[in-house]
Design an enzyme around this catalytic site. Structure first.
Site, PDB file in Angstrom:
ATOM      1  N   LYS A  18       0.829  -1.215   0.000  1.00 54.20           N
ATOM      2  CA  LYS A  18       0.000   0.000   0.000  1.00 54.20           C
ATOM      3  C   LYS A  18       0.862   1.264   0.000  1.00 54.20           C
ATOM      4  O   LYS A  18       0.610   2.183  -0.763  1.00 54.20           O
ATOM      5  CB  LYS A  18      -0.912   0.045   1.244  1.00 54.20           C
ATOM      6  CG  LYS A  18      -1.898  -1.089   1.358  1.00 54.20           C
ATOM      7  CD  LYS A  18      -2.848  -0.891   2.552  1.00 54.20           C
ATOM      8  CE  LYS A  18      -2.160  -0.918   3.914  1.00 54.20           C
ATOM      9  NZ  LYS A  18      -1.615  -2.205   4.323  1.00 54.20           N
ATOM     10  N   ARG A 133      15.226  -7.564   6.603  1.00 57.15           N
ATOM     11  CA  ARG A 133      16.584  -8.055   6.352  1.00 57.15           C
ATOM     12  C   ARG A 133      17.339  -7.070   5.443  1.00 57.15           C
ATOM     13  O   ARG A 133      18.494  -6.724   5.702  1.00 57.15           O
ATOM     14  CB  ARG A 133      16.505  -9.432   5.684  1.00 57.15           C
ATOM     15  CG  ARG A 133      17.820 -10.172   5.670  1.00 57.15           C
ATOM     16  CD  ARG A 133      17.684 -11.552   5.022  1.00 57.15           C
ATOM     17  NE  ARG A 133      16.785 -12.444   5.728  1.00 57.15           N
ATOM     18  CZ  ARG A 133      15.815 -13.176   5.159  1.00 57.15           C
ATOM     19  NH1 ARG A 133      15.600 -13.103   3.861  1.00 57.15           N
ATOM     20  NH2 ARG A 133      15.051 -13.976   5.879  1.00 57.15           N
ATOM     21  N   ARG A 154       0.362  -8.919  13.224  1.00 59.53           N
ATOM     22  CA  ARG A 154      -0.274  -7.855  12.432  1.00 59.53           C
ATOM     23  C   ARG A 154      -1.274  -8.452  11.447  1.00 59.53           C
ATOM     24  O   ARG A 154      -2.350  -7.883  11.206  1.00 59.53           O
ATOM     25  CB  ARG A 154       0.789  -7.041  11.691  1.00 59.53           C
ATOM     26  CG  ARG A 154       1.490  -6.033  12.601  1.00 59.53           C
ATOM     27  CD  ARG A 154       2.922  -5.749  12.203  1.00 59.53           C
ATOM     28  NE  ARG A 154       3.083  -5.164  10.898  1.00 59.53           N
ATOM     29  CZ  ARG A 154       4.227  -5.175  10.199  1.00 59.53           C
ATOM     30  NH1 ARG A 154       5.301  -5.754  10.691  1.00 59.53           N
ATOM     31  NH2 ARG A 154       4.286  -4.613   9.028  1.00 59.53           N
TER      32      ARG A 154
HETATM   33  P1  ADP Z   1       1.630  -2.406   8.029  1.00 56.92           P
HETATM   34  O1  ADP Z   1       0.382  -2.156   7.259  1.00 56.92           O
HETATM   35  O2  ADP Z   1       2.760  -2.882   7.177  1.00 56.92           O
HETATM   36  O3  ADP Z   1       1.437  -3.238   9.260  1.00 56.92           O
HETATM   37  P2  ADP Z   1       1.676   0.402   8.917  1.00 56.92           P
HETATM   38  O4  ADP Z   1       2.879   1.246   8.719  1.00 56.92           O
HETATM   39  O5  ADP Z   1       0.444   0.758   8.170  1.00 56.92           O
HETATM   40  O6  ADP Z   1       2.193  -1.040   8.575  1.00 56.92           O
HETATM   41  O7  ADP Z   1       1.303   0.348  10.465  1.00 56.92           O
HETATM   42  C1  ADP Z   1       2.250   0.008  11.453  1.00 56.92           C
HETATM   43  C2  ADP Z   1       1.601   0.003  12.840  1.00 56.92           C
HETATM   44  O8  ADP Z   1       1.110   1.317  13.159  1.00 56.92           O
HETATM   45  C3  ADP Z   1       0.383  -0.902  13.005  1.00 56.92           C
HETATM   46  O9  ADP Z   1       0.741  -2.245  13.275  1.00 56.92           O
HETATM   47  C4  ADP Z   1      -0.340  -0.221  14.191  1.00 56.92           C
HETATM   48  O10 ADP Z   1       0.294  -0.513  15.424  1.00 56.92           O
HETATM   49  C5  ADP Z   1      -0.112   1.252  13.917  1.00 56.92           C
HETATM   50  N1  ADP Z   1      -1.206   1.854  13.102  1.00 56.92           N
HETATM   51  C6  ADP Z   1      -1.072   2.397  11.858  1.00 56.92           C
HETATM   52  N2  ADP Z   1      -2.257   2.844  11.400  1.00 56.92           N
HETATM   53  C7  ADP Z   1      -3.169   2.565  12.364  1.00 56.92           C
HETATM   54  C8  ADP Z   1      -4.571   2.756  12.474  1.00 56.92           C
HETATM   55  N3  ADP Z   1      -5.291   3.312  11.493  1.00 56.92           N
HETATM   56  N4  ADP Z   1      -5.190   2.340  13.618  1.00 56.92           N
HETATM   57  C9  ADP Z   1      -4.488   1.784  14.607  1.00 56.92           C
HETATM   58  N5  ADP Z   1      -3.171   1.564  14.574  1.00 56.92           N
HETATM   59  C10 ADP Z   1      -2.505   1.945  13.453  1.00 56.92           C
END
Ligand code: ADP
Length: 196
Positions: A18, A133, A154
């Site tokens: 994304k 990595r 996640r």
């Molecule tokens: P990914 O989609 O690869 O897990 P992101 O960078 O979108 O990575 O998000 C990393 C972390 O940030 C999430 O695992 C969560 O802890 C937090 N986070 C991001 N966006 C949100 C959201 N909209 N609501 C709650 N937590 C969020």
């Protein structure tokens, strides 16, 4: 100016690409990319009060409370004119999606496209572990949640809390699925082709 509004919401599991695709779309279509993961990681890096509060949550792969995210997004949207934005990583819960609907309605800028990036689970884990990595090999900072154990958490959080949004947006129109396996260019052209 309302005819220039454009609101794109990227949906898809962690590791689906994304952020990469949203960055390119933002650059090519003059949109502001709102990546909530990046915004939160920036707070952690700057050691702000919010950063200290959310760091353990990010490290564990859990979701940060809805009210924090909704306030962040409300701030970023305030006064934006025209509203040209890509959401990447938000909304992640039904409560966030409902709050976003209200905000967008207030701005007179409803969602115009909701691409859903689909990638098989094991490919996602491999991508995330590789990303960690490769960052380490380049001497860059490794995201503290880019390891297999946290990536699986996640993924589980996504299944339980974010997947229901697929039905939410499908019911409102604008949702379309995109095969997220392929080169960056291939995936990008699928995303733009699906956009009306
Ligand atoms: P990914 O989609 O690869 O897990 P992101 O960078 O979108 O990575 O998000 C990393 C972390 O940030 C999430 O695992 C969560 O802890 C937090 N986070 C991001 N966006 C949100 C959201 N909209 N609501 C709650 N937590 C969020």
């Amino acid at each position: 100016m309302t005819q220039n509004n454009k609101v794109v919401i990227f949906l898809g599991p962690p590791g689906a690409g994304k952020g990469t695709q949203a960055a390119r779309l933002a650059a090519e279509q003059n949109l502001v990319q709102l990546s909530t993961g990046d915004i939160l990681r920036d707070h952690v890096a700057r050691d702000t009060e919010l950063g200290r509060q959310v760091k353990p949550i990010l490290d564990a792969g859990h979701l940060v409370p809805d009210d924090i995210l909704i306030a962040l997004i409300r701030d970023r949207l305030a006064g934006m004119e025209p509203v040209r934005v890509i959401f990447d990583g938000f909304p992640r819960t039904t409560a966030q999606a409902e709050a976003l609907d209200v905000l967008l309605e207030e701005l007179g800028a409803p969602a115009s496209a909701v691409p859903l990036l689909e990638v098989p689970d094991q490919v996602l884990i491999d991508r995330i572990v590789d990303r960690g990595r490769q960052a380490a090999e380049r001497g860059e900072k490794v995201r503290s949640d880019d390891n297999e154990e946290t990536a699986r958490r996640r993924q589980q959080v996504y299944r339980e809390q974010t997947q229901p949004l697929i039905d939410y947006y499908a019911a409102r129109g604008h949702l379309y699925t995109v095969n997220g396996v392929g080169s960056m260019d291939e995936v990008y052209s699928r995303i733009t082709q699906g956009m009306k």
